[in-house]
Design an enzyme around this catalytic site. Sequence first.
Site, short mmCIF file in Angstrom:
data_model
loop_
_atom_site.label_atom_id
_atom_site.label_comp_id
_atom_site.label_asym_id
_atom_site.label_seq_id
_atom_site.Cartn_x
_atom_site.Cartn_y
_atom_site.Cartn_z
N ARG A 210 0.85 -1.19 0.00
CA ARG A 210 0.00 0.00 0.00
C ARG A 210 0.88 1.24 0.00
O ARG A 210 1.15 1.82 1.05
CB ARG A 210 -0.94 -0.04 1.22
CG ARG A 210 -2.04 -1.08 1.04
CD ARG A 210 -2.73 -1.38 2.33
NE ARG A 210 -1.77 -1.97 3.28
CZ ARG A 210 -2.07 -2.34 4.52
NH1 ARG A 210 -3.30 -2.19 4.97
NH2 ARG A 210 -1.15 -2.84 5.31
N ASP B 284 2.27 4.97 -0.28
CA ASP B 284 1.74 6.27 0.15
C ASP B 284 1.54 7.21 -1.02
O ASP B 284 2.09 6.99 -2.10
CB ASP B 284 2.73 6.93 1.12
CG ASP B 284 2.70 6.31 2.49
OD1 ASP B 284 1.62 5.97 2.97
OD2 ASP B 284 3.80 6.15 3.08
N TYR C 75 12.39 -1.86 -2.60
CA TYR C 75 12.21 -0.43 -2.88
C TYR C 75 13.54 0.18 -3.29
O TYR C 75 14.61 -0.28 -2.88
CB TYR C 75 11.73 0.31 -1.62
CG TYR C 75 10.29 0.07 -1.26
CD1 TYR C 75 9.29 0.90 -1.73
CD2 TYR C 75 9.92 -0.98 -0.41
CE1 TYR C 75 7.96 0.70 -1.39
CE2 TYR C 75 8.60 -1.20 -0.06
CZ TYR C 75 7.61 -0.34 -0.55
OH TYR C 75 6.30 -0.54 -0.21
N ARG D 186 11.32 5.32 4.18
CA ARG D 186 11.53 6.76 4.17
C ARG D 186 12.16 7.26 5.47
O ARG D 186 12.97 8.20 5.46
CB ARG D 186 10.20 7.48 3.89
CG ARG D 186 9.72 7.26 2.45
CD ARG D 186 8.28 7.64 2.25
NE ARG D 186 8.04 9.03 2.61
CZ ARG D 186 6.83 9.57 2.72
NH1 ARG D 186 5.74 8.83 2.50
NH2 ARG D 186 6.70 10.83 3.05
#
Lengths: 252, 252
Positions: free
Chosen positions: A51, A53, A112, A199
């Site tokens: 999911r 952002d 990622y 992040r």
Amino acid sequence: MPRYALLIEYDGAGFVGWQRQETGPSVQQVLEEAAARVARGAMPEVVGAGRTDAGVHAEGQVAHLDLDRALDPGRLVEALNFHLGAARIAVRAAACVPQSFHARFSAKARAYRYAILNRRARPALAMGRVWHVKHTLNLDAMRAAARHLIGRHDFTSFRAAACQAASAVKTLDRLEILREGETVLVFAEARSFLHHQVRNIVGTLKLVGEGRLSPQDIPPILAARDRSAAGPTAPAEGLTLTAIRYDPDPFA
Amino acid sequence: MPRYALLIEYDGAGFVGWQRQETGPSVQQVLEEAAARVARGAMPEVVGAGRTDAGVHAEGQVAHLDLDRALDPGRLVEALNFHLGAARIAVRAAACVPQSFHARFSAKARAYRYAILNRRARPALAMGRVWHVKHTLNLDAMRAAARHLIGRHDFTSFRAAACQAASAVKTLDRLEILREGETVLVFAEARSFLHHQVRNIVGTLKLVGEGRLSPQDIPPILAARDRSAAGPTAPAEGLTLTAIRYDPDPFA
């Protein structure tokens, strides 16, 4: 009901994120509306693996959906891309999968890539795709810091307040930092991540790269189990979901 | 009047090209308006090395301008980027150069990169940066065709009707083709190019890659000295001006 896995690319700008929300268009919603045109009936649910952002991009998001009829995967790709119209979403591939396949729960790992444009001048071509950091980053220090984060840890210090995961203990399998011209790339891979974990890690590694934290500060930051001990959250626009791994790979 | 060389990056979308035109904003005009704010007087002329077309991007355009006062190059970069505001243009570097330096006439070579997204699915992340070609391209055939184009030739068949060059004889020093994941990159380098030369070469190489032309068709296409003998012009959005070479390099 035949089930299909989809391999999806999108530009996160202009979306409120993957998941349906009241506040604006989500990638999930736009895909479900395109799928409804293909299914010609009730709107199928498109279940995503990660999911992402608002503002986060994807090259290799994976989702599954059930259709009311069997369709050739190649034709499903063409039909979905046609009905996606001008949306900056592309279905790269589709595959028939068994009903036991679940995009989220069958995933073995998520990968990622975070991009930092590390130069004085602002971005022009990479605008919206990178975090602009002017101070020349010390990659050796960032790599030394990363070594403290790889492996199984309680990542409470790197977890968003809104995170709904039952446990903050996660195993980070890869955290590599490369320089490619003026861009610094951070690659992270794990079975699963906490909300904002990548992040928050990048925001902390950036402080190390700037010399505002040292690699030796990482173990006490982890031990603090306190979000305020770590660095700030890096901006969404530098982050791209590159791959979701399954065994077997449905698209192989 | 001190002269400065500028190293410039821009996203070609939204501009009518490098050169000032009546029909819309050009990169040159937007830079000149920013320079006028720095010079606080008459608008300095910003002379570019390569007059890129509408939609063509640049990572390494070079231009020169004369200012009414001496400015530290680092401060000039900051001031220009500040006054460029939201424009998708970034001044990457500036250098003091002698009055004999001319961005266009002192250039020893120009380098371009053309990007083709070579997959079935449309682009999402790369939209506006690539030419989307669905048919899998045969790179060996494209490379064999490229070998006929390297060197000194009359490139009339690859020259736009609007081209103002005195001679169509040019020396192509580099024409390399690489695959990088789903992207095929064409690198071209020459002292100078004819108008649309790179895009016309790429449009022709693409027909070879698709099997619609063979490498052996290239010599007669060159010999024809007729634009209609070669392939169509590849779209502007796949093209990026990557570097202008000088001796000595003003930014070294």
